[in-house]
Design a protein around this motif. Structure first.
Motif, PDB file in Angstrom:
ATOM      1  N   SER A 309     -48.807-118.708  16.325  1.00 21.63           N
ATOM      2  CA  SER A 309     -49.244-117.426  16.887  1.00 21.63           C
ATOM      3  C   SER A 309     -50.186-116.673  15.956  1.00 21.63           C
ATOM      4  O   SER A 309     -50.879-115.747  16.384  1.00 21.63           O
ATOM      5  N   SER A 310     -50.226-117.066  14.684  1.00 24.90           N
ATOM      6  CA  SER A 310     -51.066-116.360  13.710  1.00 24.90           C
ATOM      7  C   SER A 310     -52.458-116.962  13.582  1.00 24.90           C
ATOM      8  O   SER A 310     -53.271-116.468  12.803  1.00 24.90           O
ATOM      9  N   VAL A 311     -52.756-118.040  14.326  1.00 22.83           N
ATOM     10  CA  VAL A 311     -54.080-118.655  14.266  1.00 22.83           C
ATOM     11  C   VAL A 311     -54.759-118.582  15.623  1.00 22.83           C
ATOM     12  O   VAL A 311     -54.111-118.372  16.657  1.00 22.83           O
ATOM     13  N   ALA A 312     -56.086-118.766  15.636  1.00 21.79           N
ATOM     14  CA  ALA A 312     -56.847-118.753  16.880  1.00 21.79           C
ATOM     15  C   ALA A 312     -56.472-119.964  17.730  1.00 21.79           C
ATOM     16  O   ALA A 312     -56.079-121.006  17.200  1.00 21.79           O
ATOM     17  N   PRO A 313     -56.617-119.850  19.066  1.00 20.06           N
ATOM     18  CA  PRO A 313     -56.253-120.976  19.945  1.00 20.06           C
ATOM     19  C   PRO A 313     -56.961-122.285  19.609  1.00 20.06           C
ATOM     20  O   PRO A 313     -56.382-123.356  19.760  1.00 20.06           O
ATOM     21  N   ARG A 315     -57.556-123.490  16.843  1.00 20.72           N
ATOM     22  CA  ARG A 315     -57.030-124.081  15.612  1.00 20.72           C
ATOM     23  C   ARG A 315     -55.564-124.477  15.770  1.00 20.72           C
ATOM     24  O   ARG A 315     -54.921-124.907  14.809  1.00 20.72           O
ATOM     25  N   ALA A 316     -55.028-124.316  16.967  1.00 25.59           N
ATOM     26  CA  ALA A 316     -53.608-124.580  17.192  1.00 25.59           C
ATOM     27  C   ALA A 316     -53.256-126.045  16.958  1.00 25.59           C
ATOM     28  O   ALA A 316     -52.207-126.361  16.395  1.00 25.59           O
ATOM     29  N   GLY A 317     -54.138-126.961  17.391  1.00 23.34           N
ATOM     30  CA  GLY A 317     -53.870-128.387  17.179  1.00 23.34           C
ATOM     31  C   GLY A 317     -53.822-128.731  15.703  1.00 23.34           C
ATOM     32  O   GLY A 317     -52.961-129.484  15.247  1.00 23.34           O
ATOM     33  N   ARG A 318     -54.760-128.175  14.937  1.00 17.66           N
ATOM     34  CA  ARG A 318     -54.807-128.422  13.501  1.00 17.66           C
ATOM     35  C   ARG A 318     -53.560-127.884  12.807  1.00 17.66           C
ATOM     36  O   ARG A 318     -52.951-128.551  11.963  1.00 17.66           O
ATOM     37  N   LEU A 319     -53.178-126.647  13.167  1.00 18.57           N
ATOM     38  CA  LEU A 319     -51.988-126.048  12.558  1.00 18.57           C
ATOM     39  C   LEU A 319     -50.730-126.817  12.934  1.00 18.57           C
ATOM     40  O   LEU A 319     -49.869-127.084  12.093  1.00 18.57           O
TER      41      LEU A 319
END
Length: 383
Positions: A309-313, A315-319
């Motif tokens: 929830s703290s990253v942009a959509p 970048r969700a796959g990377r996180l």
């Protein structure tokens, strides 16, 4: 989407326990090596392959992964010996693609779900994981044996094929939405540096909690042979409590907030591992391992939600890949340590060492999230 995940997970859990028990019947060290072979490639796939998910349509990526799974499982199915080179190669392939599937799923939901809805999404995914744990482990316990491993493999192959078909149908009905998934991701993996301490805490906790991958099999074979009733008692109760932990995480997270939920779950997970280290009755074995699994699920879903929830959509796959890398890296590390120490130290002492690692994870998580919250408050005041 949830249906596809449910189907593939049933086969995956059955496959995992079938392979581990097959290796355990050789010797203790082989089981530890098996855990490492299963989870180490997941770590590499999470770190290097999951970021690619943000560059393409997640639905297409999941379909490709399921096709690769079918090919790898067919290779194992055709192998004469479970302990063959081709079997280990196929296990490595299955492990490499697993985080790609999970990251694609998280990326898909992150792009269509607002930030405050991710706790529900990740909670639902974890609920499915533990429901399928119950179904898959039960199927494996019924099918596993020197002559019945092909049944476990057939179940997993069928599940992958059905999941592939379900994803194809979803994609056909989502072509308009899927067209927006081709945008290149912004930034690099270094942009996630502020979350590294929290990710390290995830690694430490799973380095300790990873003993659960071997724990049921060790306790079920304590008498020299495989006691199927003991195995069922442990894995089924574990699964129920894992599911209960996943079901309870949303109300607990919304009531207490991120820091108390994550830190409290980590501390109690460590305490449960201490109880698991005791050579006591079956009741304590079942109760302590089940509590550990339920609490670790609360930690995992809360920590994953906090970070995603703290990253942009985009970048969700990377996180999510990094999160899985730390999770399964901890599991692999646990398997490696067990393969080294399993014949040198008592099982109880090894589990106690696992409790120490989980407690260290509690300390790091508390520090990381407290510092992050403090920084966010400071930036708000400066504005």
């Amino acid at each position: 989407m949830y249906l596809s995940f449910l189907i593939i997970q049933i086969g995956s859990w059955a496959f995992r326990v079938g392979i581990l028990i097959g290796l355990l019947q050789s010797n203790m060290s082989a089981a530890g090596v098996g855990v490492a072979v299963i989870f180490a490639p997941i770590t590499l796939g999470s770190l290097f392959l999951s970021p690619l998910v943000d560059r393409d349509d997640p639905l297409t990526v999941m379909m490709i992964v399921n096709a690769i799974r079918v090919c790898a499982l067919l290779s194992i199915f055709c192998s004469i010996e479970i302990n063959s080179f081709s079997t280990y190669v196929s296990i490595v392939v299955l492990s490499l693609v697993q985080p790609i599937y999970l990251s694609a799923q998280v990326s898909y939901f992150r792009r269509i779900t607002p930030e405050d809805g991710m706790i529900s999404v990740l909670g639902n995914i974890t609920n499915i994981e533990w429901l399928t744990y119950l179904l898959g482990m039960f199927a494996a316990a019924m099918l596993v044996g020197p002559l019945r491993l092909p049944g476990v493999l057939a179940l997993n192959i069928t599940a992958a094929l059905v999941s592939l078909i379900v994803l194809f149908v979803i994609r056909q009905h989502s072509r308009k939405a899927a067209g927006t998934f081709g945008k290149p991701p912004s930034g690099t993996i270094l942009d996630l540096t502020p979350l590294y301490p929290a990710l390290f805490a995830v690694f430490l906790l799973n380095l300790g909690a990873g003993i659960i991958n071997i724990y049921p099999a060790i306790r079920a074979t304590a008498g020299g042979g495989l006691d199927r009733r003991v195995l069922l008692a442990i894995v089924m109760t574990n699964g129920v409590f894992g599911l209960l932990g996943a079901l309870s995480v949303k109300p607990i997270f919304e009531w207490l907030g991120a820091l108390p939920t994550i830190a409290g779950a980590a501390a109690l997970t460590s305490a449960s591992l201490v109880a698991m280290s005791l050579d006591a009755s079956l009741a304590l074995v079942v109760a302590s391992s089940s509590a550990m699994l339920g609490l670790s699920q609360i930690f995992a879903v809360s920590a994953h939600t906090y970070m995603v929830s703290s990253v942009a959509p985009d970048r969700a796959g990377r996180l999510s890949g990094l999160f899985q890398s730390c999770t399964y890296g901890g599991f692999a590390g646990n398997g490696i340590l067990f393969s080294i120490l399993g014949d040198e130290l008592s099982f109880g002492l090894i589990v106690l060492m696992c409790a120490g690692s989980a407690f260290l994870g509690f300390g790091v998580a508390t520090f990381a999230i407290s510092r992050s919250t403090h920084c966010q408050i400071s930036r708000t005041i400066e504005r």
